[in-house]
Each structure stands twice: as structure tokens, then as C-alpha cells.
Write a protein that holds these residues in place. Sequence first.
Motif, PDB file in Angstrom:
ATOM      1  N   GLY A 188      35.810 101.302  35.326  1.00 38.94           N
ATOM      2  CA  GLY A 188      35.316 102.127  34.227  1.00 38.94           C
ATOM      3  C   GLY A 188      33.803 102.139  34.248  1.00 38.94           C
ATOM      4  N   ALA A 189      33.214 102.937  33.381  1.00 43.13           N
ATOM      5  CA  ALA A 189      31.759 103.091  33.356  1.00 43.13           C
ATOM      6  C   ALA A 189      31.070 101.779  32.991  1.00 43.13           C
ATOM      7  N   SER A 190      29.770 101.739  33.210  1.00 47.67           N
ATOM      8  CA  SER A 190      28.976 100.548  32.922  1.00 47.67           C
ATOM      9  C   SER A 190      28.914 100.278  31.416  1.00 47.67           C
ATOM     10  N   GLY A 191      28.888  99.005  31.047  1.00 50.98           N
ATOM     11  CA  GLY A 191      28.691  98.622  29.650  1.00 50.98           C
ATOM     12  C   GLY A 191      29.918  98.671  28.779  1.00 50.98           C
ATOM     13  N   LEU A 192      31.109  98.610  29.376  1.00 48.54           N
ATOM     14  CA  LEU A 192      32.346  98.686  28.586  1.00 48.54           C
ATOM     15  C   LEU A 192      33.049  97.335  28.442  1.00 48.54           C
ATOM     16  N   GLY A 193      32.440  96.261  28.973  1.00 49.75           N
ATOM     17  CA  GLY A 193      32.998  94.924  28.760  1.00 49.75           C
ATOM     18  C   GLY A 193      33.757  94.343  29.939  1.00 49.75           C
ATOM     19  N   LYS A 194      33.658  94.951  31.116  1.00 45.51           N
ATOM     20  CA  LYS A 194      34.421  94.466  32.273  1.00 45.51           C
ATOM     21  C   LYS A 194      33.963  93.071  32.708  1.00 45.51           C
ATOM     22  N   THR A 195      32.655  92.904  32.868  1.00 48.34           N
ATOM     23  CA  THR A 195      32.137  91.601  33.286  1.00 48.34           C
ATOM     24  C   THR A 195      32.389  90.549  32.213  1.00 48.34           C
ATOM     25  N   PHE A 196      32.240  90.935  30.961  1.00 47.43           N
ATOM     26  CA  PHE A 196      32.507  90.022  29.851  1.00 47.43           C
ATOM     27  C   PHE A 196      33.952  89.533  29.928  1.00 47.43           C
ATOM     28  N   MET A 197      34.874  90.450  30.189  1.00 48.32           N
ATOM     29  CA  MET A 197      36.279  90.077  30.267  1.00 48.32           C
ATOM     30  C   MET A 197      36.537  89.156  31.454  1.00 48.32           C
ATOM     31  N   CYS A 198      35.875  89.423  32.569  1.00 53.10           N
ATOM     32  CA  CYS A 198      35.993  88.531  33.730  1.00 53.10           C
ATOM     33  C   CYS A 198      35.568  87.111  33.356  1.00 53.10           C
ATOM     34  N   ASN A 199      34.454  87.014  32.612  1.00 53.56           N
ATOM     35  CA  ASN A 199      33.950  85.712  32.213  1.00 53.56           C
ATOM     36  C   ASN A 199      34.895  85.006  31.235  1.00 53.56           C
ATOM     37  N   CYS A 200      35.521  85.779  30.357  1.00 58.45           N
ATOM     38  CA  CYS A 200      36.494  85.212  29.421  1.00 58.45           C
ATOM     39  C   CYS A 200      37.653  84.560  30.173  1.00 58.45           C
ATOM     40  N   ILE A 201      38.181  85.280  31.143  1.00 61.20           N
ATOM     41  CA  ILE A 201      39.297  84.763  31.946  1.00 61.20           C
ATOM     42  C   ILE A 201      38.862  83.532  32.717  1.00 61.20           C
ATOM     43  N   ALA A 202      37.684  83.606  33.332  1.00 62.96           N
ATOM     44  CA  ALA A 202      37.177  82.485  34.117  1.00 62.96           C
ATOM     45  C   ALA A 202      37.027  81.238  33.265  1.00 62.96           C
ATOM     46  N   LYS A 203      36.464  81.383  32.057  1.00 63.15           N
ATOM     47  CA  LYS A 203      36.250  80.238  31.159  1.00 63.15           C
ATOM     48  C   LYS A 203      37.572  79.574  30.815  1.00 63.15           C
ATOM     49  N   GLU A 204      38.576  80.370  30.475  1.00 62.35           N
ATOM     50  CA  GLU A 204      39.880  79.811  30.109  1.00 62.35           C
ATOM     51  C   GLU A 204      40.494  79.035  31.274  1.00 62.35           C
TER      52      GLU A 204
END
Length: 324
Positions: A188-204
Motif C-alpha cells: 500500500g501507499a507510504s504512511g499507512l502503518g505497514k512498518t509500524f505493524m511489522c514492528n508490532c509483530i516483531a515485538k510480540e
Amino acid sequence: MDKKSIYSEIFEDYQKDKKFAETKAERMKEYLYKEVPRLREIEYEITEKGVELFKNTLSGKAEVLEDFRNSCNVLKAERMKILNEMGIKTSILKPQYKCEKCKDTGFIDNKKCECFIKRLSEKIVKLSNFGDMLNKENFNKFDYSLFSKDIVEGEKKSPYENINMIIRECLAGIENFENEPLNFLFYGASGLGKTFMCNCIAKELIDRGNFVVYMSAYRLFTIMTNVRFNNASEEEIDTVNYIIDCDLLVIDDLGTEGINNSTIPEFFDILNSRLRNGKSTLISTNLEFDDINVLYSERIFSRVLGNFKVFKFIGKDIRLNKYK
């Protein structure tokens, strides 16, 4: 370094910590025994009482238990009085472990202690390339209010509904991680939360003791190129091992790396190897779905399509809402 090597390092740390605590306690005992010989006598008498109790119990004289308790309580009270007069707590005679629950062994009843998981997470974070990002971007910091509840033109749902669906799928994948690989493609386009979601999964997953490695697509392809042409540093060669062996590989910003024909086959080999070995891979990209097919060849595209769950992030740049 692979996960086994990380475990070995942790066990070595535990052994050092345990030995240090026990050696320190023994040295303190020896110091106090020299200063006050009566303390050594008390320790010896308590041990002798225990041996005597054991012998009497074997011979069926269980009634001596009460006498043992009374005698030991008298001796312990005397020891406490001596130490109190010296301004010393009785706890100093015992090893001061970093973790009193597992006594610096890392396990309680053959199960990993909380301190083991914490140590494992700390080591993995140092190797993962996430830096301090996971403390800022995780499910606890996720802000649903940034996502609009209005239906997006050309879509059947709102960004709010879409992100809720994606999070449900992510949490389900995390819960089932030990049984089934988590292979997700976020686009999806830039700034929609993709990297944030990756980090959420990684942290868990890191918090659960899994070896997670973050790699920007640019960094990944740079390393692949250097290895291919024998220009790789020792650190980059080690990184290749992490990429191959880690439980979850996060490839962020696919499409920004400067694609060339020499690295695309190697990129396919990495994906194929991880899929074949049951390893999980999480990819985020600003590319449109059809562009992946054009840029990375139909071979890679079909491999991703057939083995990855694909999630489209929709809406407007949430960073604009965040800083209003």
C-alpha cells in the motif's frame, strides 16, 4: 550466530552469575566464621541435627521431628542475634541470585523462567537491527483513532475496518507461530502503518523468545551484492546467517533497493529457502501489487502469492492525522 548460539551465550551468563553469587556468599561466610567462630559452630550443629533427623526417620522414629525443629529454631535465633549485633542481615549468608525464582538457572520445573525470556529478548533485540524502535512501535502504542471510518473510494471498507481485520490476522498468526509459519506481505501507499505493524509483530514474537531480524530491502540487497562479489565484511557474512536462520525475517520497504538482475535470483533463493525450512518472513512494500510481478519476475511473484497472506493497507497517510 543462530538461536542455539544465543541460547549457549545465555546459559554461560547464567553459570557465571550463579557461580559469582555462590562464591560471594561462601567468602562472606568464611569471613564471618573467622570473626565469630561461634557462627561456624552453629552451622555445623544445624547440619548434625539434620543428619540425626534423617537417621531417626529411616529407623521409624518420626517423633523426633519436633525436637529437631525446636533445636534448629534455638540455633537460628542465636545466629540471628549475633548477626544483628554486628549489623548484618542473615540473608547475606545465602547466595544473592539475580533471579531468586530460578536461582540463576533460567528454568523452573523444566520451564523457562521469566528472566530467561527477558535475557533472550534483550540479546535478540541487539542482533535484530530494530534498535530502540520496538519500544516506540508496538501493539500497546497502537492508535486506532488515526484510521478513518469513512469508506475509501474503490474499496469495500474503511481504513479503520481494514486495520482491525489486519490486526486480528496478525494476532492469530502470532498465537499460532509455533505451529505454522507467519508469511505476510503488507502493501500500500507510504504512511499507512505497514512498518509500524511489522514492528508490532516483531515485538510480540521477540518477547516470546523468538529470533527476529529486521532488514531494510536496501540493506538486504546491498549485503547480497557484497557477498556475491566477495566484498562482504565479516559482519555482513554473519548477517547472512541471521537472515537464513532467524525465526522471523522482516524485510521492510521492498522496492527501494535498486533492483538488478544479479540480486533478484538470490532474493528468490532466500525466500525459497525460508519457505522450504518452515521459517517465517514478513515483507512490507509501497509498491502496488501488480508492480511486484513486473519488478521481481513472475517466478518470485507467484511464490509470494502462493505462500504469503497478502494484506493491502488503505486510506490516507496517517502521519498527517498523528501530527494535527
